[in-house]
Design a protein around this motif. Structure first.
Motif, PDB file in Angstrom:
ATOM      1  N   LYS A 243      28.569 -13.189  21.772  1.00  0.00           N
ATOM      2  CA  LYS A 243      27.346 -12.466  21.426  1.00  0.00           C
ATOM      3  C   LYS A 243      27.709 -11.361  20.433  1.00  0.00           C
TER       4      LYS A 243
ATOM      5  N   LYS B   5      24.222  -5.644  18.446  1.00  0.00           N
ATOM      6  CA  LYS B   5      23.044  -5.291  17.651  1.00  0.00           C
ATOM      7  C   LYS B   5      22.709  -3.827  17.891  1.00  0.00           C
ATOM      8  N   LYS B   6      22.562  -3.079  16.787  1.00  0.00           N
ATOM      9  CA  LYS B   6      22.207  -1.662  16.890  1.00  0.00           C
ATOM     10  C   LYS B   6      20.865  -1.509  17.591  1.00  0.00           C
ATOM     11  N   GLY B   7      20.776  -0.469  18.439  1.00  0.00           N
ATOM     12  CA  GLY B   7      19.550  -0.212  19.165  1.00  0.00           C
ATOM     13  C   GLY B   7      19.401  -1.024  20.436  1.00  0.00           C
ATOM     14  N   ARG B   8      20.341  -1.932  20.688  1.00  0.00           N
ATOM     15  CA  ARG B   8      20.275  -2.770  21.882  1.00  0.00           C
ATOM     16  C   ARG B   8      21.546  -2.686  22.726  1.00  0.00           C
ATOM     17  N   ASP B   9      22.705  -2.643  22.063  1.00  0.00           N
ATOM     18  CA  ASP B   9      23.963  -2.865  22.786  1.00  0.00           C
ATOM     19  C   ASP B   9      24.897  -1.652  22.835  1.00  0.00           C
ATOM     20  N   GLU B  10      24.404  -0.471  22.475  1.00  0.00           N
ATOM     21  CA  GLU B  10      25.289   0.701  22.462  1.00  0.00           C
ATOM     22  C   GLU B  10      25.887   1.008  23.837  1.00  0.00           C
TER      23      GLU B  10
ATOM     24  N   THR C 128      26.340  -1.039  26.294  1.00  0.00           N
ATOM     25  CA  THR C 128      27.284  -2.109  26.656  1.00  0.00           C
ATOM     26  C   THR C 128      28.634  -1.850  26.002  1.00  0.00           C
TER      27      THR C 128
ATOM     28  N   GLU D 169      28.689  -3.923  11.776  1.00  0.00           N
ATOM     29  CA  GLU D 169      27.876  -4.289  12.938  1.00  0.00           C
ATOM     30  C   GLU D 169      28.150  -5.716  13.405  1.00  0.00           C
TER      31      GLU D 169
END
Length: 299
Positions: free
Chosen positions: A150, A153-158, A160, A194
């Motif tokens: 996987k 993605k910025k805004g989703r996975d920070e 994690t 990214e």
């Protein structure tokens, strides 16, 4: 007359001239000059800038009396023990006592400024290997159905990224846990890519992470960093699959070579990289300068 001055914009040209001498005609990038944590002092001899030191405090409570030297350089004709000592001691001023007991300096043995280690009788505390692999002919290894990848993605996975990097390097020497501000700050850096942030999933759970960054001094080189499998899933051969996937990502970016740095004491990582085809091309030593042994005083 020898003095040490704090860097300001009036010294940009002088600093870039010296930085270019130290790093093969490469100008200091904006990340260095705008880094709030990084401080710069300049060595002035007879009213001319002849050296510099870049340094920052270490965010680790276990070694809070140590300073990290990001870079240090003095022109050849002025490169002597007295001037190096003067520059190092200039950053260790406290209100009543010296702020630091030691300074850690990473030195590349292949570079001219490595002679500082001999001039100051520095002791090596850690050695980092620089390793390289040629990707011509490198092939993809098939993965099983329970392994997938996987892309960050910025805004989703920070968040994690934050927890997995903290798990990967838990207990490592000098490690301090990442926080979300650290993750967001890194995303603004010139080297950040990214699509180069890769999660490995095992049975649909995040199990590993690898990151590709671009080192641009002087030529663009893809480096693999923050690589590993979390504790729960080690011993299943996942690191081999993650490394293979990451190297093929680099190859798809039209690079014929890939790089990694690894602690010389990390035998498991060294075995993985060597078995994959990496070979050592250089080493970086972390040397310690002991302020207590210095006879130079600034008080």
């Amino acid at each position: 007359m020898v003095k040490v001055e704090k860097y300001n914009d009036n010294y940009t040209d002088s600093f870039n001239r010296l930085y270019s001498m130290a790093h093969g005609n490469t100008r200091a990038n904006s990340d260095i000059l705008s880094n709030n944590k990084l401080k710069i002092k300049l060595l002035k001899i007879s009213q001319k800038i002849k050296g510099y030191i870049l340094y920052k405090d270490i965010d680790d409570s276990s070694i809070k009396d140590r300073v990290h030297i990001e870079d240090i350089f003095i022109e050849k004709n002025y490169c002597n023990k007295a001037n190096y000592t003067y520059l190092l001691e200039s950053i260790n001023k406290g209100f009543l006592f010296k702020k630091y007991k030691t300074a850690q300096i990473f030195l590349d043995k292949s570079k001219p400024y490595f002679e500082i280690s001999d001039k100051l009788n520095l002791s090596m505390d850690q050695e980092i290997y620089d390793m390289k692999i040629f990707l011509n002919g490198y092939k993809r290894v098939p993965v099983t159905d329970n392994v997938s990848f996987k892309t960050f993605k910025k805004g989703r996975d920070e968040y994690t990224r934050m927890w997995i990097q903290n798990d990967l390097f838990k207990g490592a020497k000098g490690h301090k846990d990442f926080n979300i501000e650290d993750v967001l700050h890194e995303q603004k850096q010139i080297y950040f890519l990214e699509e180069g942030c890769i999660f490995l999933k095992y049975n649909d759970e995040i199990a590993g992470y690898a990151q590709v960054i671009y080192e641009n001094h002087p030529d663009t080189k893809p480096y693999i960093v923050n690589f590993g499998i979390i504790t729960k899933y080690r011993g299943l051969g996942l690191s081999k699959l993650l490394l293979n996937h990451t190297l093929n990502f680099i190859k798809r970016k039209d690079f014929n070579e890939a790089y990694v740095t690894v602690d010389s004491s990390n035998k498991k990582a060294l075995r993985l990289y060597r078995k994959t085809g990496f070979s050592k091309i250089g080493s970086l030593g972390m040397y310690l300068y002991n302020y207590n042994s210095s006879k130079v005083s600034f008080f």
